[in-house]
Design a protein around this motif. Structure first.
Motif, short mmCIF file in Angstrom:
data_model
loop_
_atom_site.label_atom_id
_atom_site.label_comp_id
_atom_site.label_asym_id
_atom_site.label_seq_id
_atom_site.Cartn_x
_atom_site.Cartn_y
_atom_site.Cartn_z
N UNK A 1 0.84 -1.17 0.00
CA UNK A 1 0.00 0.00 0.00
C UNK A 1 0.89 1.24 0.00
N UNK A 2 0.50 2.24 -0.76
CA UNK A 2 1.23 3.50 -0.81
C UNK A 2 0.60 4.46 0.20
N UNK A 3 1.42 4.97 1.10
CA UNK A 3 0.97 5.87 2.17
C UNK A 3 1.69 7.21 2.02
N UNK A 4 0.93 8.29 2.11
CA UNK A 4 1.51 9.63 2.08
C UNK A 4 1.40 10.24 3.48
N UNK A 5 2.51 10.77 3.96
CA UNK A 5 2.49 11.61 5.14
C UNK A 5 2.50 13.03 4.62
N UNK A 6 1.48 13.79 4.93
CA UNK A 6 1.36 15.14 4.39
C UNK A 6 2.61 15.95 4.70
N UNK A 7 3.13 16.59 3.66
CA UNK A 7 4.31 17.43 3.81
C UNK A 7 5.63 16.69 3.78
N UNK A 8 5.60 15.36 3.66
CA UNK A 8 6.84 14.58 3.69
C UNK A 8 7.08 13.74 2.47
N UNK A 9 6.08 13.14 1.92
CA UNK A 9 6.26 12.25 0.79
C UNK A 9 5.54 10.93 1.00
N UNK A 10 5.90 9.96 0.17
CA UNK A 10 5.21 8.68 0.16
C UNK A 10 6.14 7.54 0.56
N UNK A 11 5.54 6.52 1.16
CA UNK A 11 6.24 5.28 1.46
C UNK A 11 5.38 4.10 1.03
N UNK A 12 6.04 3.01 0.71
CA UNK A 12 5.34 1.77 0.37
C UNK A 12 5.39 0.88 1.61
N UNK A 13 4.21 0.44 2.05
CA UNK A 13 4.12 -0.42 3.24
C UNK A 13 3.51 -1.76 2.88
N UNK A 14 4.10 -2.82 3.42
CA UNK A 14 3.53 -4.15 3.25
C UNK A 14 2.28 -4.27 4.13
N UNK A 15 1.30 -5.00 3.65
CA UNK A 15 0.06 -5.19 4.41
C UNK A 15 0.31 -5.81 5.78
N UNK A 16 1.38 -6.56 5.92
CA UNK A 16 1.67 -7.23 7.19
C UNK A 16 1.93 -6.25 8.33
N UNK A 17 2.23 -4.99 8.02
CA UNK A 17 2.51 -3.99 9.06
C UNK A 17 1.26 -3.31 9.60
N UNK A 18 0.13 -3.56 8.99
CA UNK A 18 -1.06 -2.81 9.38
C UNK A 18 -1.65 -3.23 10.72
N UNK A 19 -1.32 -4.40 11.23
CA UNK A 19 -1.78 -4.78 12.56
C UNK A 19 -1.18 -3.83 13.59
N UNK A 20 0.13 -3.60 13.49
CA UNK A 20 0.81 -2.68 14.41
C UNK A 20 0.28 -1.26 14.24
N UNK A 21 0.10 -0.82 13.02
CA UNK A 21 -0.36 0.54 12.77
C UNK A 21 -1.80 0.74 13.23
N UNK A 22 -2.63 -0.30 13.09
CA UNK A 22 -4.02 -0.19 13.54
C UNK A 22 -4.11 -0.06 15.06
N UNK A 23 -3.21 -0.68 15.79
CA UNK A 23 -3.20 -0.53 17.25
C UNK A 23 -2.92 0.92 17.63
N UNK A 24 -1.95 1.53 16.96
CA UNK A 24 -1.64 2.93 17.22
C UNK A 24 -2.79 3.83 16.79
N UNK A 25 -3.43 3.50 15.69
CA UNK A 25 -4.57 4.27 15.20
C UNK A 25 -5.73 4.21 16.21
N UNK A 26 -5.99 3.04 16.77
CA UNK A 26 -7.05 2.89 17.78
C UNK A 26 -6.73 3.72 19.02
N UNK A 27 -5.48 3.69 19.44
CA UNK A 27 -5.04 4.48 20.60
C UNK A 27 -5.21 5.98 20.31
N UNK A 28 -4.84 6.39 19.12
CA UNK A 28 -4.97 7.79 18.72
C UNK A 28 -6.43 8.23 18.76
N UNK A 29 -7.31 7.38 18.26
CA UNK A 29 -8.74 7.69 18.24
C UNK A 29 -9.27 7.85 19.67
N UNK A 30 -8.87 6.96 20.57
CA UNK A 30 -9.31 7.06 21.97
C UNK A 30 -8.83 8.37 22.60
#
Length: 92
Positions: A1-30
């Motif tokens: 998946x191609x991910x853009x961080x606004x103001x920085x550029x793009x990175x390519x991330x493997x789907x296998x990393x999204x479990x870790x990222x979703x945990x941080x996203x859930x924490x951020x939402x809380x």
């Protein structure tokens, strides 16, 4: 998946990393729902750091469509709130 961080550029991330990222996203939402500015700042930084660490940067001249757009590191709670979908910043 191609991910853009606004103001920085793009990175390519493997789907296998999204479990870790979703945990941080859930924490951020809380933290956003609780109005915890300090926790929000810390977790947003951790989320963006994880994307940078786990992803492979694309060249600046690459014109790939971004499948996911994340806020810049200094984004406010209100700015990030406007970017949120039903599942947070990261779907899944």
């Amino acid at each position: 998946m191609i991910v853009r961080i606004m103001g920085e550029g793009q990175v390519k991330l493997a789907d296998s990393h999204f479990t870790e990222l979703n945990k941080l996203d859930d924490e951020l939402l809380e933290e956003m729902e609780a109005g915890d500015e300090e926790g929000f700042r810390r977790t947003l930084g951790s989320l963006l750091d994880a994307v940078r660490r786990l992803g492979e940067p694309l060249p600046d001249d690459a014109l790939e469509p971004s499948e996911l757009i994340l806020p810049r590191p200094d984004a406010t709670l209100d700015e990030v709130r406007e970017m949120l979908g039903d599942e947070g910043l990261i779907p899944g």
